[in-house]
Design a protein around this motif. Structure first.
Motif, PDB file in Angstrom:
ATOM      1  N   SER A  41       0.856  -1.190   0.000  1.00 29.50           N
ATOM      2  CA  SER A  41       0.000   0.000   0.000  1.00 29.50           C
ATOM      3  C   SER A  41       0.888   1.235   0.000  1.00 29.50           C
ATOM      4  O   SER A  41       2.105   1.137   0.185  1.00 29.50           O
ATOM      5  CB  SER A  41      -0.838   0.047   1.277  1.00 29.50           C
ATOM      6  OG  SER A  41      -1.762  -0.982   1.307  1.00 29.50           O
ATOM      7  N   ALA A  42       0.247   2.367  -0.128  1.00 33.71           N
ATOM      8  CA  ALA A  42       0.973   3.631  -0.066  1.00 33.71           C
ATOM      9  C   ALA A  42       1.481   3.862   1.359  1.00 33.71           C
ATOM     10  O   ALA A  42       0.865   3.409   2.329  1.00 33.71           O
ATOM     11  CB  ALA A  42       0.057   4.767  -0.496  1.00 33.71           C
ATOM     12  N   THR A  47      -2.355   8.165   0.901  1.00 28.38           N
ATOM     13  CA  THR A  47      -3.564   8.225   0.071  1.00 28.38           C
ATOM     14  C   THR A  47      -4.494   9.336   0.551  1.00 28.38           C
ATOM     15  O   THR A  47      -5.032  10.096  -0.259  1.00 28.38           O
ATOM     16  CB  THR A  47      -4.279   6.858   0.101  1.00 28.38           C
ATOM     17  OG1 THR A  47      -3.333   5.845  -0.232  1.00 28.38           O
ATOM     18  CG2 THR A  47      -5.429   6.813  -0.892  1.00 28.38           C
ATOM     19  N   GLU A  74       1.179   4.216  -4.249  1.00 29.15           N
ATOM     20  CA  GLU A  74       1.684   2.838  -4.224  1.00 29.15           C
ATOM     21  C   GLU A  74       2.959   2.699  -5.056  1.00 29.15           C
ATOM     22  O   GLU A  74       3.800   1.847  -4.793  1.00 29.15           O
ATOM     23  CB  GLU A  74       0.601   1.875  -4.722  1.00 29.15           C
ATOM     24  CG  GLU A  74      -0.321   1.322  -3.644  1.00 29.15           C
ATOM     25  CD  GLU A  74      -1.299   2.330  -3.051  1.00 29.15           C
ATOM     26  OE1 GLU A  74      -1.429   3.439  -3.606  1.00 29.15           O
ATOM     27  OE2 GLU A  74      -1.945   2.014  -2.022  1.00 29.15           O
ATOM     28  N   PHE A 136      -3.855  -2.000  -5.070  1.00 33.44           N
ATOM     29  CA  PHE A 136      -5.036  -1.135  -5.158  1.00 33.44           C
ATOM     30  C   PHE A 136      -5.252  -0.534  -6.537  1.00 33.44           C
ATOM     31  O   PHE A 136      -6.054   0.355  -6.715  1.00 33.44           O
ATOM     32  CB  PHE A 136      -4.867  -0.099  -4.023  1.00 33.44           C
ATOM     33  CG  PHE A 136      -5.429   1.277  -4.098  1.00 33.44           C
ATOM     34  CD1 PHE A 136      -6.786   1.504  -3.833  1.00 33.44           C
ATOM     35  CD2 PHE A 136      -4.612   2.374  -4.366  1.00 33.44           C
ATOM     36  CE1 PHE A 136      -7.282   2.799  -3.817  1.00 33.44           C
ATOM     37  CE2 PHE A 136      -5.114   3.663  -4.351  1.00 33.44           C
ATOM     38  CZ  PHE A 136      -6.463   3.875  -4.080  1.00 33.44           C
ATOM     39  N   ARG A 151     -10.886   2.219  -1.565  1.00 29.81           N
ATOM     40  CA  ARG A 151     -10.026   2.346  -0.394  1.00 29.81           C
ATOM     41  C   ARG A 151      -9.763   0.976   0.217  1.00 29.81           C
ATOM     42  O   ARG A 151     -10.668   0.158   0.332  1.00 29.81           O
ATOM     43  CB  ARG A 151     -10.641   3.279   0.651  1.00 29.81           C
ATOM     44  CG  ARG A 151     -10.842   4.717   0.202  1.00 29.81           C
ATOM     45  CD  ARG A 151      -9.553   5.379  -0.313  1.00 29.81           C
ATOM     46  NE  ARG A 151      -8.404   5.295   0.559  1.00 29.81           N
ATOM     47  CZ  ARG A 151      -8.121   6.157   1.532  1.00 29.81           C
ATOM     48  NH1 ARG A 151      -8.926   7.169   1.765  1.00 29.81           N
ATOM     49  NH2 ARG A 151      -7.047   6.016   2.263  1.00 29.81           N
ATOM     50  N   GLY A 152      -8.525   0.752   0.603  1.00 30.40           N
ATOM     51  CA  GLY A 152      -8.159  -0.531   1.189  1.00 30.40           C
ATOM     52  C   GLY A 152      -7.991  -1.644   0.162  1.00 30.40           C
ATOM     53  O   GLY A 152      -7.867  -2.819   0.512  1.00 30.40           O
ATOM     54  N   GLY A 153      -7.961  -1.279  -1.112  1.00 29.24           N
ATOM     55  CA  GLY A 153      -7.993  -2.289  -2.173  1.00 29.24           C
ATOM     56  C   GLY A 153      -6.738  -3.127  -2.348  1.00 29.24           C
ATOM     57  O   GLY A 153      -6.760  -4.112  -3.088  1.00 29.24           O
ATOM     58  N   SER A 154      -5.657  -2.781  -1.657  1.00 28.52           N
ATOM     59  CA  SER A 154      -4.435  -3.587  -1.826  1.00 28.52           C
ATOM     60  C   SER A 154      -4.623  -5.027  -1.352  1.00 28.52           C
ATOM     61  O   SER A 154      -3.993  -5.948  -1.881  1.00 28.52           O
ATOM     62  CB  SER A 154      -3.273  -2.963  -1.062  1.00 28.52           C
ATOM     63  OG  SER A 154      -3.042  -1.658  -1.507  1.00 28.52           O
TER      64      SER A 154
HETATM   65  N1  ASP Z   1      -3.565   3.117  -0.258  1.00 30.26           N
HETATM   66  C1  ASP Z   1      -4.923   2.758  -0.495  1.00 30.26           C
HETATM   67  C2  ASP Z   1      -5.795   3.235   0.648  1.00 30.26           C
HETATM   68  O1  ASP Z   1      -5.305   3.824   1.584  1.00 30.26           O
HETATM   69  C3  ASP Z   1      -5.087   1.301  -0.714  1.00 30.26           C
HETATM   70  C4  ASP Z   1      -4.762   0.438   0.480  1.00 30.26           C
HETATM   71  O2  ASP Z   1      -4.227   0.892   1.467  1.00 30.26           O
HETATM   72  O3  ASP Z   1      -5.055  -0.762   0.407  1.00 30.26           O
HETATM   73  O4  ASP Z   1      -6.967   3.053   0.613  1.00 30.26           O
END
Ligand code: ASP
Ligand code: MG
Length: 422
Positions: A41-42, A47, A74, A136, A151-154
């Motif tokens: 992730s970033a 993000t 990312e 992501f 969001r959270g797609g990693s």
């Molecule tokens: N960086 C993106 C986010 O904060 C993806 C991730 O963290 O999975 O949503």
């Protein structure tokens, strides 16, 4: 030799020291004789910072450009992590989502993966190279534009790659020791679950437990791929998410956890004429605006007016689009007005054991009543009860319900190692 896919979240790669520590962990996995693919992730809150930046130049940035911007986060972490690994003397290459073969549809901001063609990763792995992949993100099959998975797609990137590469396990590294019976940031006495089923994890993720992305769990279930959620800050075992938990089902806990969600808003459509087709017209309008609806409640219509109210919840981020879409059909539907409320929170109690144990609802609502929490909306599934409450009541409500079901532990085993939980 095993193939291990690891995913490191933003808090695990928040700064140079974190990145060096993660690099060491990856190298150790490689040294143990595994092929390793890593999804990152970033860094930290990058993000969120990029979203803030976009908003400073445009209140509603074009979705294509926002995706272009966010995927840069990312790219930074994958390159820097690859450098740290190279510095330890190992062969390593970083790949964007597109280079790794993550093919999506063209819905910016919440694209779905439709295919994974990881040829370049397989080639690099065959040469003994460690692969680092930007999470992501993918590339749209139709438009060839860069997309993000939400969001959270990693997490979803990691599971999708693990499935397509036929990996032995997908390890999701985060800033807590696994999946807990509630968010340890709110309930310090929350306990770690050693095992959860996909079904329970799906409900937990859908109801706001941020530890895993919903689509990632759907994906894992479809391919029957075990996920190990664990901390990158310790060597402890985390939570295994699997299709079926071995052993006597009667021995398994009735309740797997309490999830909460502050990201929802509530819209009430007031004075809807009570005749066939009205609800359909409302939800068609919302579908056209690409709005995901969660809870829906319709009242019995008032005899005097022949009208009723329909209330539903939706992500705050979809609020403007939903209201705008509904305004355009106000005349044709003939409803009276719209009410919009962002100051709500949703609490959900989840457990596969609910199916076979009576009295769960009674304990649940008594706990809320004793805590003085007023319930605005209720919805249920076979293994879940959810309520919407005032946002300011949410934390108290979570603690009250968690305690009422005996989920508090004395040991205080939940350690939050990093991250802001933002
Ligand atoms: N960086 C993106 C986010 O904060 C993806 C991730 O963290 O999975 O949503
Ligand atoms: Mg993140």
């Amino acid at each position: 030799m095993a193939l291990v896919v690891q995913k490191y979240g933003g808090s695990s790669v928040a700064d140079a020291d974190c990145i060096k520590r993660v690099a060491q962990r990856i190298v150790d996995t490689k040294k143990a004789g595994n092929d390793v693919v890593v999804v990152v992730s970033a860094m930290g809150d990058t993000t969120d910072d990029l979203i803030d930046l976009a908003q400073q130049v445009s209140p509603e940035p074009p979705a294509r450009e926002l995706d272009m911007l966010l995927t840069a986060g990312e790219r930074i972490s994958m390159a820097v992590l690859a450098m740290a690994i190279a510095d330890l003397g190992f062969e390593v290459k970083s790949f964007t989502g597109s280079q790794a073969g993550v093919i999506t549809d063209s819905v910016h901001g919440k694209a779905r993966i439709i295919d994974v063609t990881p040829g370049r990763l397989s080639g690099a792995l065959a040469e003994g190279t460690i692969c680092i992949v930007a999470g992501f993100q993918g590339v749209s099959q139709d438009t060839k534009d860069i997309t993000t998975l939400g969001r959270g797609g990693s997490d979803t990137t990691a599971v999708a790659l693990a499935a397509s590469l036929n990996a032995d396990v997908c390890e999701i590294y985060t800033d807590v020791d696994g999946v807990f019976s509630a968010d340890p940031r709110i309930v310090p006495a929350a306990s770690r679950r050693a095992f959860l089923t996909y079904e329970e994890m799906l409900e937990l993720a859908a109801q706001g437990a941020k530890v895993l992305h919903l689509r990632c769990v759907e994906y894992a279930r479809r391919f029957d791929l075990p996920i190990h959620v664990r901390s990158s800050f310790s060597l402890d075992e985390g939570t295994m998410i699997v299709g079926r938990i071995e052993g006597d089902p009667m021995e398994q806990p009735i309740i797997s956890g309490v999830a909460h969600d502050r990201t929802q808003a509530k819209i009430t459509v007031l004075g809807v004429p009570d005749r066939p087709g009205e609800a359909a017209a409302i939800f068609q309008s919302l579908a056209r605006s690409e709005v995901n609806i969660d809870m829906i409640v319709q009242n019995v219509s008032a005899v005097e007016t022949g009208r009723t109210d329909i209330t539903f919840t939706l992500p705050v981020s979809d609020g403007k689009a939903a209201l705008a879409g509904l305004e355009t059909v106000k005349g044709s539907i003939g409803f009276e007005s719209l009410q919009y409320d962002e100051k709500i929170g949703k609490l959900s109690l989840i457990g596969a054991g609910m199916r076979s144990h009576p009295g769960v609802s009674a304990t649940f609502f008594s706990a809320l009543a004793d805590a003085g929490v007023n319930v605005q909306l209720i919805s249920t599934s076979e293994i879940r009860i959810s309520v919407v409450v005032l946002e300011s009541d949410l934390d108290n409500a979570v603690r009250a319900v968690h305690a009422a079901f005996g989920l508090d532990t004395e040991s205080g085993e939940a350690v939050v190692y990093g991250g802001t939980g933002r």
